[in-house]
Design a protein around this motif. Structure first.
Motif, PDB file in Angstrom:
ATOM      1  N   SER A  27       0.534  -1.166  -0.053  1.00 37.07           N
ATOM      2  CA  SER A  27       0.604   0.035  -0.348  1.00 37.07           C
ATOM      3  C   SER A  27       0.744   1.145  -0.324  1.00 37.07           C
ATOM      4  O   SER A  27       1.973   1.108   0.055  1.00 37.07           O
ATOM      5  CB  SER A  27      -1.088   0.105   1.224  1.00 37.07           C
ATOM      6  OG  SER A  27       0.117  -0.098   2.387  1.00 37.07           O
ATOM      7  N   TYR A 200      -6.841  -1.533 -13.883  1.00 37.97           N
ATOM      8  CA  TYR A 200      -7.787  -1.743 -12.408  1.00 37.97           C
ATOM      9  C   TYR A 200      -8.636  -2.072 -13.156  1.00 37.97           C
ATOM     10  O   TYR A 200      -8.522  -3.632 -13.037  1.00 37.97           O
ATOM     11  CB  TYR A 200      -7.989  -0.742 -11.778  1.00 37.97           C
ATOM     12  CG  TYR A 200      -9.344  -1.382 -10.615  1.00 37.97           C
ATOM     13  CD1 TYR A 200      -8.930  -1.360  -9.709  1.00 37.97           C
ATOM     14  CD2 TYR A 200     -10.617  -1.227 -11.950  1.00 37.97           C
ATOM     15  CE1 TYR A 200     -10.626  -1.970  -9.051  1.00 37.97           C
ATOM     16  CE2 TYR A 200     -11.893  -1.511 -11.397  1.00 37.97           C
ATOM     17  CZ  TYR A 200     -11.980  -2.331  -9.635  1.00 37.97           C
ATOM     18  OH  TYR A 200     -12.356  -2.102  -8.849  1.00 37.97           O
ATOM     19  N   GLN A 315     -13.595  -3.712  -0.848  1.00 34.51           N
ATOM     20  CA  GLN A 315     -12.875  -3.089  -2.644  1.00 34.51           C
ATOM     21  C   GLN A 315     -11.714  -4.194  -2.768  1.00 34.51           C
ATOM     22  O   GLN A 315     -10.689  -3.535  -3.183  1.00 34.51           O
ATOM     23  CB  GLN A 315     -11.824  -2.002  -1.432  1.00 34.51           C
ATOM     24  CG  GLN A 315     -12.974  -0.671  -0.813  1.00 34.51           C
ATOM     25  CD  GLN A 315     -12.876  -1.427   0.402  1.00 34.51           C
ATOM     26  OE1 GLN A 315     -12.543  -1.916   1.292  1.00 34.51           O
ATOM     27  NE2 GLN A 315     -14.693  -0.829   0.467  1.00 34.51           N
ATOM     28  N   TRP A 317      -9.479  -6.357  -1.411  1.00 38.56           N
ATOM     29  CA  TRP A 317      -8.031  -6.404  -1.073  1.00 38.56           C
ATOM     30  C   TRP A 317      -7.739  -7.706  -0.414  1.00 38.56           C
ATOM     31  O   TRP A 317      -8.569  -7.858   0.726  1.00 38.56           O
ATOM     32  CB  TRP A 317      -8.068  -4.881  -0.118  1.00 38.56           C
ATOM     33  CG  TRP A 317      -6.861  -4.699   0.310  1.00 38.56           C
ATOM     34  CD1 TRP A 317      -5.377  -5.372   0.748  1.00 38.56           C
ATOM     35  CD2 TRP A 317      -6.164  -3.848   1.098  1.00 38.56           C
ATOM     36  NE1 TRP A 317      -4.509  -4.878   1.685  1.00 38.56           N
ATOM     37  CE2 TRP A 317      -4.589  -3.847   2.178  1.00 38.56           C
ATOM     38  CE3 TRP A 317      -6.657  -2.225   1.849  1.00 38.56           C
ATOM     39  CZ2 TRP A 317      -3.913  -3.095   2.508  1.00 38.56           C
ATOM     40  CZ3 TRP A 317      -5.864  -1.579   2.629  1.00 38.56           C
ATOM     41  CH2 TRP A 317      -4.556  -1.849   2.589  1.00 38.56           C
ATOM     42  N   ASP A 342      -4.794  -0.259  -1.422  1.00 37.23           N
ATOM     43  CA  ASP A 342      -5.641   1.421  -0.955  1.00 37.23           C
ATOM     44  C   ASP A 342      -5.511   2.332  -2.160  1.00 37.23           C
ATOM     45  O   ASP A 342      -6.862   3.402  -2.035  1.00 37.23           O
ATOM     46  CB  ASP A 342      -5.011   2.353   0.488  1.00 37.23           C
ATOM     47  CG  ASP A 342      -3.644   2.514  -0.155  1.00 37.23           C
ATOM     48  OD1 ASP A 342      -2.578   1.882  -0.826  1.00 37.23           O
ATOM     49  OD2 ASP A 342      -2.795   3.021   0.125  1.00 37.23           O
ATOM     50  N   TRP A 343      -5.765   1.561  -3.720  1.00 36.60           N
ATOM     51  CA  TRP A 343      -6.044   2.354  -4.679  1.00 36.60           C
ATOM     52  C   TRP A 343      -7.649   2.411  -3.826  1.00 36.60           C
ATOM     53  O   TRP A 343      -8.258   1.298  -4.661  1.00 36.60           O
ATOM     54  CB  TRP A 343      -5.266   2.108  -5.667  1.00 36.60           C
ATOM     55  CG  TRP A 343      -6.004   3.010  -6.953  1.00 36.60           C
ATOM     56  CD1 TRP A 343      -5.369   4.334  -7.548  1.00 36.60           C
ATOM     57  CD2 TRP A 343      -6.580   2.149  -7.724  1.00 36.60           C
ATOM     58  NE1 TRP A 343      -5.388   4.485  -8.674  1.00 36.60           N
ATOM     59  CE2 TRP A 343      -6.350   3.955  -8.354  1.00 36.60           C
ATOM     60  CE3 TRP A 343      -7.471   1.019  -8.161  1.00 36.60           C
ATOM     61  CZ2 TRP A 343      -7.664   3.449 -10.301  1.00 36.60           C
ATOM     62  CZ3 TRP A 343      -8.988   1.564  -8.924  1.00 36.60           C
ATOM     63  CH2 TRP A 343      -8.499   2.430 -10.226  1.00 36.60           C
ATOM     64  N   LYS A 344      -8.555   3.899  -4.710  1.00 38.06           N
ATOM     65  CA  LYS A 344      -9.417   3.588  -5.011  1.00 38.06           C
ATOM     66  C   LYS A 344     -10.085   3.857  -6.499  1.00 38.06           C
ATOM     67  O   LYS A 344      -9.426   4.550  -6.977  1.00 38.06           O
ATOM     68  CB  LYS A 344     -10.245   4.680  -4.106  1.00 38.06           C
ATOM     69  CG  LYS A 344     -10.149   4.718  -2.463  1.00 38.06           C
ATOM     70  CD  LYS A 344     -10.233   6.056  -1.401  1.00 38.06           C
ATOM     71  CE  LYS A 344     -10.262   5.135  -0.171  1.00 38.06           C
ATOM     72  NZ  LYS A 344      -9.453   4.637   0.531  1.00 38.06           N
ATOM     73  N   ARG A 345     -11.492   3.508  -6.230  1.00 40.46           N
ATOM     74  CA  ARG A 345     -11.794   3.300  -7.989  1.00 40.46           C
ATOM     75  C   ARG A 345     -12.115   4.624  -8.381  1.00 40.46           C
ATOM     76  O   ARG A 345     -12.096   5.287  -9.581  1.00 40.46           O
ATOM     77  CB  ARG A 345     -12.673   2.662  -8.747  1.00 40.46           C
ATOM     78  CG  ARG A 345     -13.156   2.444  -9.795  1.00 40.46           C
ATOM     79  CD  ARG A 345     -13.951   1.487  -9.901  1.00 40.46           C
ATOM     80  NE  ARG A 345     -14.474   1.197 -11.479  1.00 40.46           N
ATOM     81  CZ  ARG A 345     -15.265   0.290 -12.103  1.00 40.46           C
ATOM     82  NH1 ARG A 345     -15.475  -0.877 -10.774  1.00 40.46           N
ATOM     83  NH2 ARG A 345     -15.405  -0.227 -13.073  1.00 40.46           N
ATOM     84  N   LYS A 346     -12.855   5.638  -7.170  1.00 42.83           N
ATOM     85  CA  LYS A 346     -12.761   7.182  -7.986  1.00 42.83           C
ATOM     86  C   LYS A 346     -12.353   7.989  -6.501  1.00 42.83           C
ATOM     87  O   LYS A 346     -12.019   7.760  -5.474  1.00 42.83           O
ATOM     88  CB  LYS A 346     -14.811   7.473  -7.363  1.00 42.83           C
ATOM     89  CG  LYS A 346     -15.127   6.318  -8.625  1.00 42.83           C
ATOM     90  CD  LYS A 346     -16.652   6.359  -8.407  1.00 42.83           C
ATOM     91  CE  LYS A 346     -17.443   5.138  -9.708  1.00 42.83           C
ATOM     92  NZ  LYS A 346     -19.268   5.754  -9.095  1.00 42.83           N
ATOM     93  N   GLU A 347     -11.971   9.425  -7.284  1.00 46.49           N
ATOM     94  CA  GLU A 347     -10.849   9.896  -6.407  1.00 46.49           C
ATOM     95  C   GLU A 347     -12.259  10.313  -5.540  1.00 46.49           C
ATOM     96  O   GLU A 347     -13.648  10.617  -5.962  1.00 46.49           O
ATOM     97  CB  GLU A 347     -10.580  11.388  -7.355  1.00 46.49           C
ATOM     98  CG  GLU A 347      -9.613  10.742  -8.099  1.00 46.49           C
ATOM     99  CD  GLU A 347      -8.545  11.617  -9.113  1.00 46.49           C
ATOM    100  OE1 GLU A 347      -8.954  12.325  -9.943  1.00 46.49           O
ATOM    101  OE2 GLU A 347      -7.636  11.475  -8.697  1.00 46.49           O
TER     102      GLU A 347
END
Length: 347
Positions: A27, A200, A315, A317, A342-347
């Motif tokens: 992460s 992704y 999510q 993980w 911990d990357w998120k699809r939407k900012e």
């Protein structure tokens, strides 16, 4: 949320290790200890997290911690000094054989996709590469490998504990820490974000998140579960005109399955269980590629759960893999296309 605090010390002497790195493995979440070895890592989610601790000249420490309630938790980390490699032949930096083997190690770590040409290992000199008598090519790092991924916008710090390449197959392991690169302008920031979304699409993280939300078809996946031998109508599946058709396996060897049938609640609200007693066969329908089935020309992956389950987050993980085995398309992920957990699809 949980705040983790404590001190990083030498296991033998008890002396603090100033400015040691303390991070969540795979992460971008991490911190440095202060001059007295004290660290503070706030805003951690409840559930299972693998903590990594690294310090120059010491073996990287990995420890899985479980947080079941919010609040503060104190953990002391004691580190061992690094061990030298023994019983292998290590080649000098300018040795031609090393240079050839270095290209293989680099290719297997970074991958061969379109993003790989924008990635490089900054410090290849820290790699100790060796040939084994049985034909295996091995490697370890004396210091963390630094990989700059200018396709996705990350600097990756990798402690390579083990690397084994043999007959086209590779295994490697160690601790992975991500740092965000600073874009030179807004255009580069947007390019990185676009590439991250491309990485992704069809990834393991994407697949698992789609299972949890029961949106496999909408997200472009088709998943089939292998039927137990005791429930099969026929023991064998015959090919038609020399072609292996998925349609001939359907309702006999495999059955289409929805994500909701594979997911169970975990002990905590931040956890889910991926449960399957038999192998899963997965296709990503938004890309075309050869597969074992003539009538399904899409990226193919087989996933097996030796213990029958794995623990994941909503999510996608994977927090407790439990020996998860991945073969095929999703088993080819390399650092050029790897996103932090911990990357998120939407900012």
């Amino acid at each position: 949320m949980v705040t983790l605090t404590g001190t990083v010390t030498d296991e033998k002497t008890g002396k603090p290790l100033p400015f040691a790195n303390v991070f969540i493995n795979n992460s971008t979440i991490g911190t440095n200890a202060d001059g007295d070895g004290n660290y503070r890592l706030p805003n951690l989610p409840i559930g299972n997290l693998e903590i990594g601790v690294s310090f120059l000249g010491y073996e990287t420490l990995r420890q899985t911690l479980r947080f079941e309630q919010q609040g503060s938790k104190k953990v002391m980390f004691k580190m061992k000094e690094g061990m030298e490699l023994q019983g292998v032949t290590v080649y000098a930096k300018k040795n031609k054989r090393r240079e050839r083997n270095l290209k293989i190690v680099t290719r297997e770590l970074l991958g061969t996709n379109s993003f790989a040409k924008y990635c490089r290992i900054i410090n290849p000199e820290v790699l100790r590469i060796y040939d084994e008598d049985n034909g295996h090519l091995g490697a370890q790092s004396t210091k963390p490998i630094i990989i700059e991924n200018n396709a996705l916008g990350y600097r990756i710090i990798q402690d390579l504990d083990d690397f084994d390449f043999y007959q086209g197959k590779v295994y490697y392991g160690g601790s992975t820490r991500f740092e965000l690169l600073k874009p030179k302008d807004e255009a580069e920031r947007k390019r990185w974000r676009s590439n991250q979304e491309t990485a992704y699409a069809g990834s393991m993280k994407h697949l698992l998140a789609s299972m949890v939300s029961d949106s496999l078809i909408e997200e472009g996946f088709k998943v089939y579960q292998v039927i137990p031998d005791s429930l099969r109508i026929f023991n064998t599946v015959r090919s038609v005109n020399g072609q292996n058709l998925l349609s001939n396996h359907l309702h006999n060897r495999i059955e289409a399955i929805r994500g909701m049938r594979l997911i169970r609640p975990g002990e905590l609200e931040t956890e889910r269980l991926l449960v399957s007693g038999t192998a899963l066969e997965i296709f990503y329908m938004k890309k075309r590629e050869r597969s074992p089935y003539s009538d399904m020309p899409h990226p193919f992956t087989q996933i097996s759960l030796p213990n029958g389950y794995a623990v994941i987050t909503p999510q996608g993980w994977v927090v407790m893999p439990m020996g998860i085995e991945i073969a095929g398309d999703l088993g080819k992920d390399r650092f050029s296309s790897l996103l932090p957990a911990d990357w998120k699809r939407k900012e």
